[in-house]
Structures are given as C-alpha cells and as structure tokens.
Design an enzyme around this catalytic site. Structure first.
Site, PDB file in Angstrom:
ATOM      1  N   HIS A 187      -4.054  -6.768  -6.357  1.00  0.00           N
ATOM      2  CA  HIS A 187      -2.621  -6.425  -6.323  1.00  0.00           C
ATOM      3  C   HIS A 187      -2.263  -5.708  -5.009  1.00  0.00           C
ATOM      4  O   HIS A 187      -1.310  -6.100  -4.321  1.00  0.00           O
ATOM      5  CB  HIS A 187      -2.291  -5.526  -7.511  1.00  0.00           C
ATOM      6  CG  HIS A 187      -0.861  -5.118  -7.580  1.00  0.00           C
ATOM      7  ND1 HIS A 187       0.075  -5.784  -8.327  1.00  0.00           N
ATOM      8  CD2 HIS A 187      -0.186  -4.094  -6.967  1.00  0.00           C
ATOM      9  CE1 HIS A 187       1.254  -5.210  -8.185  1.00  0.00           C
ATOM     10  NE2 HIS A 187       1.122  -4.167  -7.371  1.00  0.00           N
ATOM     11  N   GLU A 188      -3.032  -4.686  -4.705  1.00  0.00           N
ATOM     12  CA  GLU A 188      -2.701  -3.904  -3.500  1.00  0.00           C
ATOM     13  C   GLU A 188      -2.952  -4.700  -2.228  1.00  0.00           C
ATOM     14  O   GLU A 188      -2.266  -4.497  -1.224  1.00  0.00           O
ATOM     15  CB  GLU A 188      -3.515  -2.604  -3.484  1.00  0.00           C
ATOM     16  CG  GLU A 188      -3.257  -1.679  -4.675  1.00  0.00           C
ATOM     17  CD  GLU A 188      -1.784  -1.342  -4.871  1.00  0.00           C
ATOM     18  OE1 GLU A 188      -1.037  -1.383  -3.887  1.00  0.00           O
ATOM     19  OE2 GLU A 188      -1.387  -1.073  -6.028  1.00  0.00           O
TER      20      GLU A 188
ATOM     21  N   HIS B 179       0.234  -6.468  -1.210  1.00  0.00           N
ATOM     22  CA  HIS B 179       1.166  -5.619  -0.450  1.00  0.00           C
ATOM     23  C   HIS B 179       0.628  -5.392   0.969  1.00  0.00           C
ATOM     24  O   HIS B 179       1.374  -5.456   1.955  1.00  0.00           O
ATOM     25  CB  HIS B 179       1.311  -4.255  -1.143  1.00  0.00           C
ATOM     26  CG  HIS B 179       1.991  -4.330  -2.485  1.00  0.00           C
ATOM     27  ND1 HIS B 179       3.183  -4.980  -2.687  1.00  0.00           N
ATOM     28  CD2 HIS B 179       1.643  -3.806  -3.687  1.00  0.00           C
ATOM     29  CE1 HIS B 179       3.548  -4.856  -3.968  1.00  0.00           C
ATOM     30  NE2 HIS B 179       2.614  -4.161  -4.587  1.00  0.00           N
TER      31      HIS B 179
END
Length: 446
Positions: A23-24, A27
């Site tokens: 997920h990170e 980003h």
C-alpha cells in the site's frame, strides 16, 4: 495452544506487513514519479525501532504494527507551506489525486494477482460451490423449513441473479441475518416464489438458512475400528442408499441411522461406477455431548481447479469484483443497522484467520486470505473519510469543483474530528475482536 498462538502472531505480522508495504509503496512510487520529497517510509506507527536512511527518505519499522505511512514534505495541512517544489501541496491537484489513489490501487492489484496465482496453482473448494444451487437437506425447525423449502428444490433466482451457483447464494444469505430474502425455486416443473429470513448465528451473527447444498455422499474419511471401515467401505466410495432408501446428503444418512438404531443396515455405494453393498451394525457414540448412532464415515468432497493464465486472470477479476460489491453491501447494511458490526474483523480476527490458513496444507489458503484482506484494505481506504486516502481524494475533488483550496483552518478541524472518530472506530473493532475471541468474557462484563 502455544503453537497455534505462534502461528497466528507470525502469520499476522507477515500478512499485514506485506499489505502495508504494498500500500505505502503505491503512494511512494507515485510521489517519486512527480518529484514529491518523501521524508519517511514507515511500517508501523509510533516510535522508530530500526531502519536506514537512503537519500532524502528514512525507511523504518515502528513500534505499533497496526498500519504504516509515507510522510511527504508539506503533506500535513496543519503545517505551514513554504512553496518548495518538493512539497506535496506545491503540486497540481491531479498529481496529488494520483498519489492518493495509488496506495489503495496497489492493494486491489495485489488482490487480483494473488487470486490469479491461487486459481493457477491449486484452487481447492467444496465440490458444490460452483454448482447450481440445489438444496440437499433442510434442517428441522430451521428458517428454511419454516419458509417451506424442501430437499431437491433448485434456487433459480436470488435478488437480481438468475440461476445462481452456491457461490452466489451463500454470501447473499449470510449478509441478511433476520432480514427477508426473496428468491424463486424450481420444484419439479413448478417455479415457486419464496421468502426466507435467515436466523443470525454464531459470534459473527451471520445469517443461517438451515439448509445444506446437494453434493455427492463421497466418503472422504473413514474412522478406524468403526462399522464402515470394518465392512470394507473406502475413501472415494459414493454412498447412495441405506436399506434401499436413497440418501441425498450426509444429514439424511445420519437421520436414517438414528431410525434404524443398532439394527443391521445395508449401505449401497458406488465404487468406480460399480454398485456394491456393505452390511454393518451402527454403534452408539457420543460427540459434543450428544449420543447418536454412527457407522464412522465423513463426507466433505472437495474439487481442485488449475486454470490457464488468461482464465485465471479473468476469474480473479470477476471474483474480486463480486467481493467488492459484497464489501460495499456489508457496509451499507451496517449503516442501516441491518447487520451487526460483529461481522467485521480487526487485528485479532486477522491473526486468528491467518494462523488457521497458515496451518492448512500448501500456500494457497494463506494466499487466498491475503487476497481478501488486501481487497478489503484497498476499498476501506477509498471510503471518503478524512485521514484515509478516500478523504483526501474527496477534498481534492471538492477543491477542483470550487477552483480554489479549502482553508487550512477548516482542514485542520476536519482532520482533528476524523482522527478522533477513527480512533474510536479502531477501539470498537478491537473490542469486538476480543469479545469474539473470549466469548465468556461478555457474561462477566454484563
């Protein structure tokens, strides 16, 4: 007990760790692409335990393993803006929007990839799951019996789905505890309209209709020193009748044995297409405090699919799409208070499920669970709640319509209120996890 706990803890750390990193990274990669300065890439919250610095970014593992974050320069609305081109707020809204979407998108992509791998390698499931929804048995005093369902009924419509499989019927019913579900069944040449109200059942309070799917009575296990094994029944035999009376399900077979008690019975079974008869006398045994006559066979037939790549991708996309709709339906029903929040799982529930999946044979059960968690994480983060990615996306869309930024003071208030709500929500989910893990605790608290 200690081994199971160790499996649960290790599995949860691995599963959540991979989810968070993926997920990170979404980003992080999008921010780097647009030239936004990333100051911290952290797995976990709170105090930094270990890590390293490379370039402008501190890669770290932090104390609380309940999530993660990427800290970009100038991202916090409560910080003063300097106009530095490396700051998040210095970039156009469309770039900030892509950075916000990239995290949840990576979780959804991961879910599709994992499930594709499962479908290609070893997708083991109950043999009835992808078959037409034909009822094999109706339990006494159940919701299905009260609604007039009978063994042999075929569900030909549920909601807007025509000719559903059990894979489509089961989640619809589970997500409708104490709620009427309209459907149509075919009985012989007739089409009958039926309404069932599944009873809430178990600590999660899922809907339980009280029927069992039709499936072949294929023997998957025989108990040593029990009548069936002594008479020569083997794993793989398909039991079709007892004393000449056809049986369509394991409960149907069990019911007949309670009627014959300790009288000799003749079981007819198919082995390699050849009909065989076995004579035996059921014995009275006690299971979970209940005495019942048994012959010592178990029937839980499974089917294994191994699909080519293109079919696996297509099935994975379709399955994730259906699961996404179910997640949204579950949230909608929770907001309407039609289902209990007990159906949600927090860190403890994830640990328990991960531990159980890790102890099953092969990697595919754990990969399947990871796919489900990743999809849930991706969709949850897209909800328009400030602090979550979806909240940032919503604010960016509103600013795009207004053609100006929302004032810093209003953003500060929104984020502070959302932070408090999110902490309360997390506390509620964890409390719910503890209550389900320690059901006796509820009685002591009340």
């Amino acid at each position: 007990m200690a081994t199971a706990l160790l499996y649960s803890v290790v599995s949860m750390v691995i599963v959540l760790g991979i989810m968070i990193v993926v997920h990170e990274f979404g980003h992080f990669a999008a921010a780097k692409l647009f030239g936004v300065r990333v100051e911290v890439f952290s797995v976990g919250f709170g105090k930094r335990i270990l890590g390293f610095r490379r370039g402008e970014t501190d890669y770290r593992i932090s104390l609380l393993p309940l999530g993660g974050y990427v800290k970009m320069a100038g991202e916090n609305p409560m910080e003063a803006r300097t106009g530095d081109p490396g700051e998040f707020m210095s970039h156009p809204r469309w770039q900030r929007l892509i950075i916000a979407v990239a995290g949840p998108a990576m979780n959804i992509v991961l879910a599709v990839a994992l499930l594709t791998g499962v479908f290609m390698a070893h997708y083991e499931h109950p043999i009835y799951l992808d078959q037409p929804a034909i009822i094999g048995w109706v339990l006494e005093n159940s919701a299905a019996e009260k609604a007039g369902f009978q063994a042999g009924d075929r569900i030909v419509r549920i909601g807007g789905t025509q000719n559903p499989t059990w894979e489509e019927v089961i989640p619809r019913v589970m997500l409708s505890p104490n709620q009427p579900v309209e459907m149509a069944v075919q009985r012989g040449n007739e089409i009958l309209s039926k309404t069932i109200t599944p009873e809430s059942n178990g600590p999660e309070q899922f809907g339980n209709p009280g029927w069992l799917p039709e499936q072949p009575n294929t023997v998957t296990e025989t108990e040593p020193d029990m009548p069936a094994a002594k008479a020569g029944i083997q794993v793989g035999d398909e039991i079709v009748a007892i004393n000449g009376i056809a049986v369509r399900s394991t409960p149907g077979m069990a019911r007949q044995l309670q009627e014959t008690k300790d009288q000799p019975v003749t079981i007819t079974a198919l082995r390699g297409g050849r009909e065989m008869k076995f004579n035996m006398i059921p014995v009275l045994t006690e299971i979970d405090g209940r005495k019942q006559y048994r012959v010592g066979v178990r029937s839980e037939p499974q089917h294994v699919d191994k699909l080519p790549f293109t079919q696996a991708v297509a099935k994975s996309v379709d399955q994730n799409k259906k699961n996404s709709m179910l997640i949204l339906e579950l949230v909608q029903k929770m907001m309407q208070r039609k289902v209990s929040i007990k159906q949600m799982e927090g860190p403890i529930g994830i640990a328990r499920a991960s531990g159980q999946a890790a102890q099953e044979a092969g990697w595919t059960p754990l990969l399947g669970l990871m796919a489900a968690i990743s999809l849930n994480l991706g969709i949850f983060n897209l909800f328009p709640i400030p602090i979550l990615d979806g909240g940032l996306i919503l604010l960016l869309l509103i600013e795009s319509l207004m053609r100006r930024d929302i004032s810093q003071r209003i953003k500060e208030r929104i984020y502070q209120a959302a932070f408090v709500c999110l902490i309360l929500f997390a506390g509620l989910v964890i409390f719910n996890d503890v209550m389900k893990a320690l059901p006796g605790l509820t009685q002591h608290i009340q």
